[in-house]
Each structure stands twice: as structure tokens, then as C-alpha cells.
Design a protein around this motif. Structure first.
Motif, PDB file in Angstrom:
ATOM      1  N   LYS A  22     -58.043 126.773  -4.558  1.00 40.84           N
ATOM      2  CA  LYS A  22     -57.472 126.983  -5.896  1.00 40.84           C
ATOM      3  C   LYS A  22     -57.568 128.419  -6.392  1.00 40.84           C
ATOM      4  CE  LYS A  22     -57.193 122.446  -6.136  1.00 40.84           C
ATOM      5  NZ  LYS A  22     -55.906 121.735  -6.080  1.00 40.84           N
ATOM      6  N   ASP A 300     -55.080 118.920  -9.451  1.00 40.80           N
ATOM      7  CA  ASP A 300     -54.655 120.143 -10.121  1.00 40.80           C
ATOM      8  C   ASP A 300     -55.473 120.220 -11.410  1.00 40.80           C
ATOM      9  OD1 ASP A 300     -53.162 122.387 -10.354  1.00 40.80           O
ATOM     10  OD2 ASP A 300     -51.258 121.394 -10.005  1.00 40.80           O
ATOM     11  N   ALA A 301     -55.086 121.071 -12.340  1.00 44.77           N
ATOM     12  CA  ALA A 301     -55.842 121.134 -13.595  1.00 44.77           C
ATOM     13  C   ALA A 301     -55.389 119.994 -14.498  1.00 44.77           C
ATOM     14  CB  ALA A 301     -55.626 122.481 -14.261  1.00 44.77           C
TER      15      ALA A 301
END
Ligand code: PMV
Length: 346
Positions: A22, A300-301
């Protein structure tokens, strides 16, 4: 419109991507320069289609429609980006643009679309520049660089299969300004990898990426994180060559957990997982223990879970999703995506 006025239309489809290592944290005071290198799969089904009709004019003009409707939020974002970077697109000073954009994934799926939308936009703009300058091809390095300025992770979306963004000693030619393609560096197993995206929540992102990156500036674990990420990139580059799926799963899951751990220990703390995110992860651990199938997850976020697995195991994993995991998804929604061939002119 006079016949001599330069005008025309361009259209591009560009995919989203999912990071394995990431990007989370920017170098302060620099234009979208990452604190650590990142690696992603380029997706296929989750993409944005953008078309631009352009016409020579005495000044720069912009009209934006999303899904056929005016969208002031996106219009402002694009206008700000273009005004800030007019020197990178000098031909725009005398151009009126009519932009229409549409995502191929469900509207409220909670999937961030900035990587696909910003890469599609930049490709359209560079296509116009190509026509204006009478050139044959778009320079994908330049496309990646300009997409990065619009949204960091967008720079990885312009390449097929997999991309690496950020300088690392582990890969010649890597740099912070643009991503490089890993298409020719990967074991065949990764060329057809699956990413099934389980939609745990379809709400808009709770924390914008911009705010999330900024939280890293004061995060007590930041330096340890950047060091870890660099090591993960070096190991993952080896794994991508040799096809060691056990190590692939270990690094990919460690990265997802670190991203969320970093958010949890930010000030203020951010919790983006939902109870169903954890239910899915625990079910996945059990399934993997019982079957030995090298399926792993990344996040993901946000709360949605990406299940990553080789094509040879697709039937069994998809049966498992339908039997055990669909119940944790909003309206049973999941997207069966896979590694894709990158952007295309439509
Ligand atoms: O490109 P941005 O600013 O939206 O940041 C992307 C951040 C993550 O999606 C969480 C990770 C990544 O590398 O894509």
C-alpha cells in the motif's frame, strides 16, 4: 463552429487497481510523492469510461457530466486539477472541453473510483494533445506521471496486469514520479489472478485519501511502516517472479492489516473495518486451513474485502463466496473482477 476550428472527440476506458503493497503517506511539501513504493494489480471490470469533446476557443472552458448528469463535486475537483496543471497541458489554454464520465462498476459499491477516473481523464487529455501535435502515440510514462498528480494511485492504472510506483533499489528504473509496468516481470499465475470484491458497505468513504495520507505525518509508527513497506516490495518482487503463493498471501495480508492498524493508531483514530469485514476474514482463514487453497484477502481504505486467488481455484473459491460469504455483503453484492489489460481507447 467554423469549419477551421479545431474540434473532435476522444474516449478512453481505464481500470481501477488494487494495491498489494500500500501507498499510505506522502512526502511533506512535495507533489504527490509517496513515502514508500507500492505494487498493484490492474483490474478489469471496475473501470471508468470518459469521453471529451473539444473545441478550440479563446480561453479554457470546462463542462462535466457524470452518468449524464451535472456533478458539481467532480467538476470542481477536475477544474482545480486542470487549472493547477495547465502548464502540463498548454493546449488547454484555448480549448473548450465537454467531459462525460461513467463508471462500469455499481454506482454505490463503496469502491473508490479516483484511480480509474483520473487515469481515464489524463489519457483523454493526452489523446487530444496527440491530435493537436500530430503525433502517433501517447507516452504512457507521461500519462502515469500526470495521473499521479491527480490522484497518487491513478499512476498505476495506466499499465496492464501489474505496476510498481515509487523508487526502490529492488527494481531498476523504478521512480517516484511515475509507475512502471511489471507486466513482463511476473509468473504466469499472476496474469489471470482473480479479485472478488465483497461489498460489505456501499457508503461513501468515511475518510478521504487526502486526509488519510495526512494522518501519517504524525503517526508514531510511520518510519517503521515505511521500512516494512520497502521490505515487502523487495520480497513481493521476488514472489511475483517465482510464483510462491504462500509468501504472496502472507505479504498481501500483512499489508492490508498494517494499513488498517495505521489508521486505528492515528490521531484521531480511524476504524474502517465493519463487523462483517472480520466475519469474512475469519471465514476465509478457516476455508484456507481446510482446503489449502492459496486464497488471501486485501483491503483498501474501507470495509470491503478483496479476495485474491489463482484462476485454477476460481470454481471452488466462488462456490465458497456464494455459500458462506455472500450473506455478509450488502444485498449479497460482490464483483467478480480479475487482473486486466489496462486502459483502452474506445
Ligand atoms: O491514490 P489515493 O490518494 O486515493 O491513495 C490510495 C491509498 C490506498 O488505496 C489505500 C492504497 C493504494 O496504494 O492504492
Amino acid at each position: 463552429m467554423s469549419e477551421n476550428t479545431l474540434h473532435g472527440g476522444v474516449k478512453w476506458q481505464s481500470p481501477s487497481n488494487i494495491a498489494l503493497v500500500k501507498y499510505w503517506g506522502k512526502k511533506p511539501g512535495m507533489k504527490q510523492i509517496p513515502q514508500n513504493p507500492s505494487i498493484s494489480f490492474t483490474l478489469s471490470k471496475c473501470s471508468t469510461e470518459t469521453s471529451i469533446f473539444y473545441e478550440e476557443s479563446d480561453r479554457f472552458g470546462l463542462h462535466f457530466r457524470f452518468d449524464g448528469k451535472e456533478n458539481p463535486e467532480f467538476q470542481t475537483k477536475i477544474a482545480e486539477f486542470l487549472k493547477e496543471h495547465l502548464s502540463d497541458f498548454p493546449f488547454l489554454n484555448e480549448m473548450d472541453l465537454n467531459i462525460s464520465s461513467h463508471n462500469t462498476f455499481p454506482h454505490s459499491s463503496g469502491i473508490a473510483s479516483s484511480a480509474s477516473s483520473m487515469s481515464a481523464l489524463v489519457l483523454c487529455l493526452l489523446d487530444i494533445e496527440r491530435v493537436v501535435n500530430g503525433e502517433k502515440k501517447i507516452d504512457m510514462k507521461k500519462a502515469s506521471c500526470l495521473a499521479r498528480l491527480a490522484s497518487g494511485s491513478a499512476c498505476r492504472s495506466v499499465f496492464p496486469k501489474m505496476a510498481l510506483w515509487g523508487a526502490t533499489d529492488a527494481f531498476d528504473g523504478s521512480c517516484d514520479d511515475y509507475a512502471v509496468s511489471l507486466e513482463n516481470e511476473i509468473h504466469p499465475v499472476f496474469r489471470s489472478y482473480h479479485d472478488s470484491i465483497l461489498i460489505v458497505s456501499d457508503a461513501k468513504k468515511a475518510v478521504s485519501s487526502r486526509a488519510g495520507h495526512a494522518l501519517m505525518d504524525a503517526n508514531a509508527y510511520a518510519d517503521v511502516r515505511y521500512h516494512e513497506a520497502r521490505q515487502h516490495v523487495a520480497t513481493l518482487l521476488e514472489v511475483l517472479k517465482n510464483g510462491d503463493l504462500e509468501t504472496f498471501c502472507r505479504i498481501t495480508e500483512a499489508e492490508a492489516m498494517q494499513l488498517h492498524a495505521l489508521m486505528m493508531c492515528s490521531e484521531p483514530s480511524v476504524m474502517l473495518m465493519k463487523p462483517n469485514t472480520l466475519r469474512i476474514i475469519n471465514n476465509l482463514y478457516e476455508f484456507r486451513r481446510e482446503t489449502d487453497i492459496p486464497v488471501c484477502f486485501t483491503l483498501d481504505a474501507g470495509p470491503n474485502v478483496h479476495l485474491l486467488y489463482p484462476d485454477s481455484d476460481a470454481e471452488l473459491v466462488e462456490r465458497f463466496i456464494m455459500d458462506e460469504l455472500e450473506r455478509y455483503c450488502v444485498d449479497g453484492t460482490w464483483i467478480a473482477d480479475h487482473v486486466g489489460d489496462g486502459p483502452s481507447r474506445c
